[in-house]
Write an enzyme that holds these catalytic residues in place. Structure first.
Site, PDB file in Angstrom:
ATOM      1  N   TYR A 130      36.054  41.590  51.637  1.00 23.93           N
ATOM      2  CA  TYR A 130      35.768  42.702  50.741  1.00 23.93           C
ATOM      3  C   TYR A 130      34.280  42.998  50.648  1.00 23.93           C
ATOM      4  O   TYR A 130      33.879  44.147  50.482  1.00 23.93           O
ATOM      5  CB  TYR A 130      36.292  42.396  49.336  1.00 23.93           C
ATOM      6  CG  TYR A 130      37.734  42.758  49.104  1.00 23.93           C
ATOM      7  CD1 TYR A 130      38.756  42.115  49.800  1.00 23.93           C
ATOM      8  CD2 TYR A 130      38.088  43.730  48.189  1.00 23.93           C
ATOM      9  CE1 TYR A 130      40.074  42.438  49.590  1.00 23.93           C
ATOM     10  CE2 TYR A 130      39.410  44.060  47.968  1.00 23.93           C
ATOM     11  CZ  TYR A 130      40.406  43.410  48.673  1.00 23.93           C
ATOM     12  OH  TYR A 130      41.707  43.735  48.459  1.00 23.93           O
ATOM     13  N   ARG A 147      42.821  46.032  40.792  1.00 22.15           N
ATOM     14  CA  ARG A 147      43.556  46.781  41.805  1.00 22.15           C
ATOM     15  C   ARG A 147      44.206  48.003  41.160  1.00 22.15           C
ATOM     16  O   ARG A 147      44.405  48.049  39.943  1.00 22.15           O
ATOM     17  CB  ARG A 147      44.634  45.901  42.436  1.00 22.15           C
ATOM     18  CG  ARG A 147      44.115  44.653  43.132  1.00 22.15           C
ATOM     19  CD  ARG A 147      45.277  43.788  43.594  1.00 22.15           C
ATOM     20  NE  ARG A 147      44.839  42.616  44.334  1.00 22.15           N
ATOM     21  CZ  ARG A 147      44.514  41.449  43.773  1.00 22.15           C
ATOM     22  NH1 ARG A 147      44.583  41.307  42.458  1.00 22.15           N
ATOM     23  NH2 ARG A 147      44.130  40.432  44.518  1.00 22.15           N
ATOM     24  N   HIS A 156      41.047  36.580  43.819  1.00 25.60           N
ATOM     25  CA  HIS A 156      41.486  36.081  45.117  1.00 25.60           C
ATOM     26  C   HIS A 156      41.739  34.576  45.066  1.00 25.60           C
ATOM     27  O   HIS A 156      41.004  33.844  44.402  1.00 25.60           O
ATOM     28  CB  HIS A 156      40.430  36.356  46.198  1.00 25.60           C
ATOM     29  CG  HIS A 156      40.419  37.772  46.656  1.00 25.60           C
ATOM     30  ND1 HIS A 156      39.318  38.351  47.250  1.00 25.60           N
ATOM     31  CD2 HIS A 156      41.366  38.740  46.613  1.00 25.60           C
ATOM     32  CE1 HIS A 156      39.583  39.615  47.554  1.00 25.60           C
ATOM     33  NE2 HIS A 156      40.822  39.865  47.174  1.00 25.60           N
ATOM     34  N   HIS A 190      41.016  52.030  46.231  1.00 25.84           N
ATOM     35  CA  HIS A 190      40.789  50.660  46.681  1.00 25.84           C
ATOM     36  C   HIS A 190      39.326  50.448  47.061  1.00 25.84           C
ATOM     37  O   HIS A 190      38.786  49.341  46.902  1.00 25.84           O
ATOM     38  CB  HIS A 190      41.689  50.342  47.865  1.00 25.84           C
ATOM     39  CG  HIS A 190      41.653  48.897  48.282  1.00 25.84           C
ATOM     40  ND1 HIS A 190      42.150  47.886  47.501  1.00 25.84           N
ATOM     41  CD2 HIS A 190      41.155  48.293  49.395  1.00 25.84           C
ATOM     42  CE1 HIS A 190      41.987  46.720  48.108  1.00 25.84           C
ATOM     43  NE2 HIS A 190      41.380  46.945  49.258  1.00 25.84           N
ATOM     44  N   LYS A 226      48.164  40.704  41.240  1.00 22.52           N
ATOM     45  CA  LYS A 226      48.856  40.539  42.519  1.00 22.52           C
ATOM     46  C   LYS A 226      48.861  39.068  42.904  1.00 22.52           C
ATOM     47  O   LYS A 226      47.846  38.378  42.814  1.00 22.52           O
ATOM     48  CB  LYS A 226      48.166  41.364  43.594  1.00 22.52           C
ATOM     49  CG  LYS A 226      48.810  41.236  44.972  1.00 22.52           C
ATOM     50  CD  LYS A 226      48.076  42.094  45.966  1.00 22.52           C
ATOM     51  CE  LYS A 226      48.684  41.951  47.364  1.00 22.52           C
ATOM     52  NZ  LYS A 226      48.456  40.610  47.910  1.00 22.52           N
ATOM     53  N   ARG A 272      37.219  49.186  44.201  1.00 19.82           N
ATOM     54  CA  ARG A 272      37.304  47.735  44.009  1.00 19.82           C
ATOM     55  C   ARG A 272      36.390  47.007  44.985  1.00 19.82           C
ATOM     56  O   ARG A 272      35.677  46.073  44.608  1.00 19.82           O
ATOM     57  CB  ARG A 272      38.761  47.309  44.182  1.00 19.82           C
ATOM     58  CG  ARG A 272      39.027  45.817  44.204  1.00 19.82           C
ATOM     59  CD  ARG A 272      40.527  45.589  44.199  1.00 19.82           C
ATOM     60  NE  ARG A 272      40.916  44.296  44.743  1.00 19.82           N
ATOM     61  CZ  ARG A 272      40.966  43.167  44.045  1.00 19.82           C
ATOM     62  NH1 ARG A 272      40.616  43.161  42.772  1.00 19.82           N
ATOM     63  NH2 ARG A 272      41.365  42.036  44.608  1.00 19.82           N
TER      64      ARG A 272
END
Length: 259
Positions: free
Chosen positions: A234, A96, A225, A199, A124, A202
């Site tokens: 995604y 990210r 994730h 983004h 994250k 990614r």
């Protein structure tokens, strides 16, 4: 017993339709703003992950070829070279932007695994549970790009721990990364759908690796994730994905029959 998410959504729709006025009067909550469903919906870092296709491999090859060509002729060699390596990193490791700007030079481990890895110490995390560290592999030659950057480009900036830094040696901000990419797209004269965000790099990494045959669980680990549903949001294969998969399966069957 685990209640399926669709049942929760159906129940929420029923309550909103039948009792929205009463719920608002008693609890002061407006169900039209999300209500129960907001608490049971898988969320991820960027709502644009579910919108449209990420840039194609051909589009990104053309963009990075352009940026590479500008490294030698640009008026600020070190900034252009830094931007080239910096923007390659989320595309070839799926980090990210917030993780990218938090990388230190000591987070690069070239001898770990087949092609080296990045130690994402500030990954994250969901629901304010704190940073969730992970190891991000450097795929498709990113190890060589980072090695070149650290040996030839990073020493041109002031000393400091940050891997990608500003003119004073401090770590770049996420907004600066977005601004630098926008500036390069302007320089390339990219318009409309040919433009993209950090983004999107990614998302492109996840999609292109999946198209090349990477298992969806492996893509989930690559992205960091917790929920596979986030990963599925995604991954947006191209419109030729089914035809290409059929062609590969057919070719494999023909080779097997041939001997």
């Amino acid at each position: 017993m685990t209640v399926p998410l669709q049942m929760l959504r159906t129940f929420h729709a029923f309550v909103a339709e039948r009792y929205a006025v009463q719920v608002r009067a008693v609890f002061g909550v407006s169900l039209s703003r999300g209500g129960l469903d907001r608490l049971n919906r898988v969320r991820h870092a960027g709502d644009d992950a579910a919108v449209g296709l990420p840039p194609s491999r051909e589009r990104l090859d053309a963009f990075f070829s352009f940026v590479h060509s500008q490294v030698a002729v640009g008026c600020d060699y070190r900034a252009m070279a830094r931007d080239y390596a910096m923007l390659r990193t989320p595309y070839l490791s799926a980090v990210r932007v917030s993780e990218l700007v938090s990388l230190d030079q000591d987070d690069v481990y070239p001898g770990l695994g087949p092609s080296g890895k990045l130690h994402v110490r500030f990954g994250k995390a969901a629901n304010t549970s704190g940073p969730r560290p992970r190891w991000a592999p450097m795929l498709e030659g990113l190890d060589r790009i980072v090695a070149w950057y650290m040996a030839d480009v990073r020493p041109l900036f002031p000393a400091g721990p940050a891997l990608f830094c500003d003119d004073e040696g401090r770590a770049l901000k996420a907004g600066t990364v977005r601004d630098r990419l926008a500036r390069l797209l302007d320089l390339e004269q990219a318009v409309g759908e040919t433009r993209f965000t950090p983004h999107a790099l990614r998302r492109a990494c996840a999609t292109h690796q999946y198209e090349r045959g990477m298992d969806l669980i492996a893509v989930q680990q690559l992205l960091g994730h917790r929920h596979i549903a986030s990963t599925m949001a995604y991954v947006r294969p191209s419109q030729r994905f089914v035809e290409d998969a059929w062609q590969r399966a057919t070719d494999s069957a023909v080779r097997a029959l041939a001997g």
